[in-house]
Design an enzyme around this catalytic site. Structure first.
Site, PDB file in Angstrom:
ATOM      1  N   ASP A  82       0.818  -1.217   0.000  1.00  0.00           N
ATOM      2  CA  ASP A  82       0.000   0.000   0.000  1.00  0.00           C
ATOM      3  C   ASP A  82       0.853   1.268   0.000  1.00  0.00           C
ATOM      4  O   ASP A  82       1.878   1.340   0.699  1.00  0.00           O
ATOM      5  CB  ASP A  82      -0.850  -0.055   1.278  1.00  0.00           C
ATOM      6  CG  ASP A  82      -2.001   0.913   1.255  1.00  0.00           C
ATOM      7  OD1 ASP A  82      -2.477   1.261   0.170  1.00  0.00           O
ATOM      8  OD2 ASP A  82      -2.426   1.326   2.357  1.00  0.00           O
ATOM      9  N   ASP A 104       1.039   5.111  -4.900  1.00  0.00           N
ATOM     10  CA  ASP A 104       0.223   6.312  -4.698  1.00  0.00           C
ATOM     11  C   ASP A 104       0.787   7.496  -5.476  1.00  0.00           C
ATOM     12  O   ASP A 104       1.704   8.174  -5.030  1.00  0.00           O
ATOM     13  CB  ASP A 104       0.153   6.620  -3.202  1.00  0.00           C
ATOM     14  CG  ASP A 104      -0.823   7.740  -2.928  1.00  0.00           C
ATOM     15  OD1 ASP A 104      -1.377   8.307  -3.898  1.00  0.00           O
ATOM     16  OD2 ASP A 104      -1.028   8.069  -1.753  1.00  0.00           O
ATOM     17  N   GLU A 134      -5.401   5.333  -7.414  1.00  0.00           N
ATOM     18  CA  GLU A 134      -6.120   6.313  -6.584  1.00  0.00           C
ATOM     19  C   GLU A 134      -6.301   7.589  -7.379  1.00  0.00           C
ATOM     20  O   GLU A 134      -5.376   8.083  -8.017  1.00  0.00           O
ATOM     21  CB  GLU A 134      -5.365   6.605  -5.278  1.00  0.00           C
ATOM     22  CG  GLU A 134      -6.079   7.669  -4.439  1.00  0.00           C
ATOM     23  CD  GLU A 134      -5.612   7.756  -2.993  1.00  0.00           C
ATOM     24  OE1 GLU A 134      -5.057   6.764  -2.489  1.00  0.00           O
ATOM     25  OE2 GLU A 134      -5.808   8.833  -2.387  1.00  0.00           O
ATOM     26  N   HIS A 181      -6.574   9.967   6.193  1.00  0.00           N
ATOM     27  CA  HIS A 181      -5.754   8.967   6.877  1.00  0.00           C
ATOM     28  C   HIS A 181      -5.480   9.444   8.303  1.00  0.00           C
ATOM     29  O   HIS A 181      -5.348  10.639   8.546  1.00  0.00           O
ATOM     30  CB  HIS A 181      -4.387   8.816   6.184  1.00  0.00           C
ATOM     31  CG  HIS A 181      -4.464   8.204   4.822  1.00  0.00           C
ATOM     32  ND1 HIS A 181      -4.234   8.912   3.671  1.00  0.00           N
ATOM     33  CD2 HIS A 181      -4.731   6.936   4.431  1.00  0.00           C
ATOM     34  CE1 HIS A 181      -4.336   8.098   2.622  1.00  0.00           C
ATOM     35  NE2 HIS A 181      -4.653   6.903   3.051  1.00  0.00           N
ATOM     36  N   GLY A 182      -5.381   8.516   9.224  1.00  0.00           N
ATOM     37  CA  GLY A 182      -5.015   8.880  10.600  1.00  0.00           C
ATOM     38  C   GLY A 182      -6.229   9.279  11.415  1.00  0.00           C
ATOM     39  O   GLY A 182      -7.374   9.072  11.003  1.00  0.00           O
ATOM     40  N   GLY A 210      -8.266   5.464   4.891  1.00  0.00           N
ATOM     41  CA  GLY A 210      -8.593   6.257   6.072  1.00  0.00           C
ATOM     42  C   GLY A 210      -9.880   5.769   6.719  1.00  0.00           C
ATOM     43  O   GLY A 210     -10.755   6.565   7.076  1.00  0.00           O
ATOM     44  N   GLY A 211     -10.005   4.446   6.882  1.00  0.00           N
ATOM     45  CA  GLY A 211     -11.223   3.888   7.475  1.00  0.00           C
ATOM     46  C   GLY A 211     -11.379   4.197   8.959  1.00  0.00           C
ATOM     47  O   GLY A 211     -12.509   4.272   9.471  1.00  0.00           O
ATOM     48  N   ASN A 231      -9.434   0.270   3.864  1.00  0.00           N
ATOM     49  CA  ASN A 231      -8.094   0.251   4.461  1.00  0.00           C
ATOM     50  C   ASN A 231      -8.175   0.783   5.888  1.00  0.00           C
ATOM     51  O   ASN A 231      -8.785   1.847   6.134  1.00  0.00           O
ATOM     52  CB  ASN A 231      -7.138   1.126   3.645  1.00  0.00           C
ATOM     53  CG  ASN A 231      -6.745   0.479   2.331  1.00  0.00           C
ATOM     54  OD1 ASN A 231      -7.360  -0.489   1.904  1.00  0.00           O
ATOM     55  ND2 ASN A 231      -5.726   1.010   1.704  1.00  0.00           N
TER      56      ASN A 231
HETATM   57  P1  13P Z   1      -6.335   4.755   8.686  1.00  0.00           P
HETATM   58  O1  13P Z   1      -4.988   4.622   9.344  1.00  0.00           O
HETATM   59  O2  13P Z   1      -6.907   6.116   8.817  1.00  0.00           O
HETATM   60  O3  13P Z   1      -7.278   3.675   9.092  1.00  0.00           O
HETATM   61  O4  13P Z   1      -6.063   4.582   7.119  1.00  0.00           O
HETATM   62  C1  13P Z   1      -5.355   3.470   6.685  1.00  0.00           C
HETATM   63  C2  13P Z   1      -5.168   3.524   5.214  1.00  0.00           C
HETATM   64  O5  13P Z   1      -5.936   4.128   4.499  1.00  0.00           O
HETATM   65  C3  13P Z   1      -4.018   2.808   4.636  1.00  0.00           C
HETATM   66  O6  13P Z   1      -3.967   2.964   3.246  1.00  0.00           O
END
Ligand code: 13P
Length: 392
Positions: A82, A104, A134, A181-182, A210-211, A231
């Site tokens: 990833d 990416d 993406e 993300h994060g 960014g789940g 993800n």
């Molecule tokens: P999170 O760390 O926000 O869950 O996102 C993970 C991600 O999207 C990895 O590609």
């Protein structure tokens, strides 16, 4: 051997309106926690190796454990690389054993993103490897607070997405519809109408990055609009560090094992919550039945060299074999060996491990292989046999 083609797994989720989880793994605690969760829920799972994490964790050391965990699992598993930074890192990931790659290039202008993604697709598809592209920009950094990475979010445009998918040939598309993300700042507003349009325009499975931090309802609505892979990392990291903080509070003088006790369980519990919520619990058997197994190929060459020839002549052939062939995409390793019994039919062996059956063709047609064969191997070899083997 429940390693399966990643595209088959994601397509199954897409057709049946659920999402597979791609969980970031950084060490054996995360790996075991995620795998235990998948086994407990009887769920397909994607082990996600995020390139930026390998500044502090050794990718080449972790990958054999990731592959072993996938191979011994009873549930279908795919291994995704990833946020790679370029084609060289995607090639490295395939060599290490990943069967899905995402490089990416989403921060680049549209046409640069398109051309670079096309090159990744050409290389990876020739190896049988799934590619995620993406379009649009999801800001932030996994495992960190979105507040300290305030980059501007760029939404995915449905019109651009259609052309991007068609012209790159990606197997699935990561979209930007409001996630970061994060750790989130505040409650993210997601643009479901945009997502529905992208789904209609592309007809490929969509991916959310960014789940972490989304609500149950947000996940349900994303999945209802074509999201088939999510993800997820920061929430696992928070669950793990939360458990370490509890251990410190309970015993400030605890040794290393005491401080890390329960980290794997915390990762497992959070993963299980997601697998059930995203609808993949209980799907393992049907996914296994409907996905192609991911199978490596051993290209074996048994040979004798023409007389007179010394051990150092053979060593030179092997050095040349490694130097010329290890650069071919999809070649995972090259090993040279000598028979332990001196009177066998063949004395020497060249063992080339290929990522998949598809790589055989790339390998045979590659100029590096052809040059090695015609200039080094054939002139030195008296007789040989070749076999391409896959596990049954
Ligand atoms: P999170 O760390 O926000 O869950 O996102 C993970 C991600 O999207 C990895 O590609």
């Amino acid at each position: 051997m429940p390693l399966v083609h990643l595209s088959d797994m994601i397509n199954h989720a897409y057709r049946h309106n659920y999402a597979v989880g791609a969980f970031g793994v950084i060490n054996p605690d995360f790996l075991e926690g995620v795998m235990q969760a998948a086994e407990n829920c009887r769920a397909p799972v994607v082990l996600n190796l995020i390139e930026s994490h390998f500044a502090s964790h050794d990718f080449e050391l972790l990958m054999p454990a990731v592959i072993a965990a996938a191979r011994r699992a009873a549930v279908p598993v795919a291994i995704n690389f990833d946020h790679g930074t370029g084609i060289a890192s995607a090639e490295r990931a395939i060599r290490a054993g990943c069967n899905g790659v995402m490089v990416d290039t989403s921060a680049l202008p549209f046409s640069d993103n398109l051309w670079q993604t096309r090159d990744i697709v050409a290389m990876a598809h020739a190896c049988g490897v799934t590619v995620e592209g993406e379009l649009g920009y999801v800001p932030g950094v996994e495992g960190e607070s979105a507040k300290i990475h305030p980059g501007e979010l760029a939404y995915t445009s449905a019109a651009e997405a259609a052309g991007f998918v068609e012209r790159t040939g990606v197997d699935c598309l990561a979209v930007s519809v409001g996630t970061v993300h994060g750790r989130m700042k505040g409650v993210p507003k997601l643009d479901y109408a945009r997502l529905a349009k992208i789904r209609e325009a592309t007809a490929v499975p969509l991916v959310i990055h960014g789940g972490s931090g989304l609500s149950d309802d947000q996940f349900r609505r994303l999945i209802a609009n074509g999201v088939a892979k999510i993800n997820y990392y920061t929430a696992l990291s928070d669950a793990a560090s939360g458990r370490i903080r509890e251990n410190v509070a309970a015993d400030r003088k605890g040794d290393h094992s005491a401080l890390l006790a329960g980290v794997r369980d915390a990762v497992r519990e959070e993963t299980q919550r997601c697998l059930r919520l995203w609808g993949c619990g209980g799907r393992a058997a049907e996914v296994l039945a409907q996905c192609r197994p991911w199978q490596e190929v051993e290209h074996v060459v048994l040979y004798n060299v023409s007389a007179p020839s010394s051990d150092s002549d053979v060593a030179a052939i092997m050095r040349e074999a490694k130097k010329s062939m290890e650069i071919i995409p999809g070649v995972r390793s090259i090993r040279a060996s000598v028979a332990t019994q001196p009177d066998g039919k063949y004395r020497h062996c060249l063992l080339v491990n290929l990522a998949s059956q598809a790589v055989l063709e790339v390998f045979r047609n590659h100029p590096a292989y052809q040059r090695f064969s015609s200039k080094v191997f054939w002139p030195a070899v008296a007789d040989h046999i070749t076999l391409d083997l896959e596990e049954r």
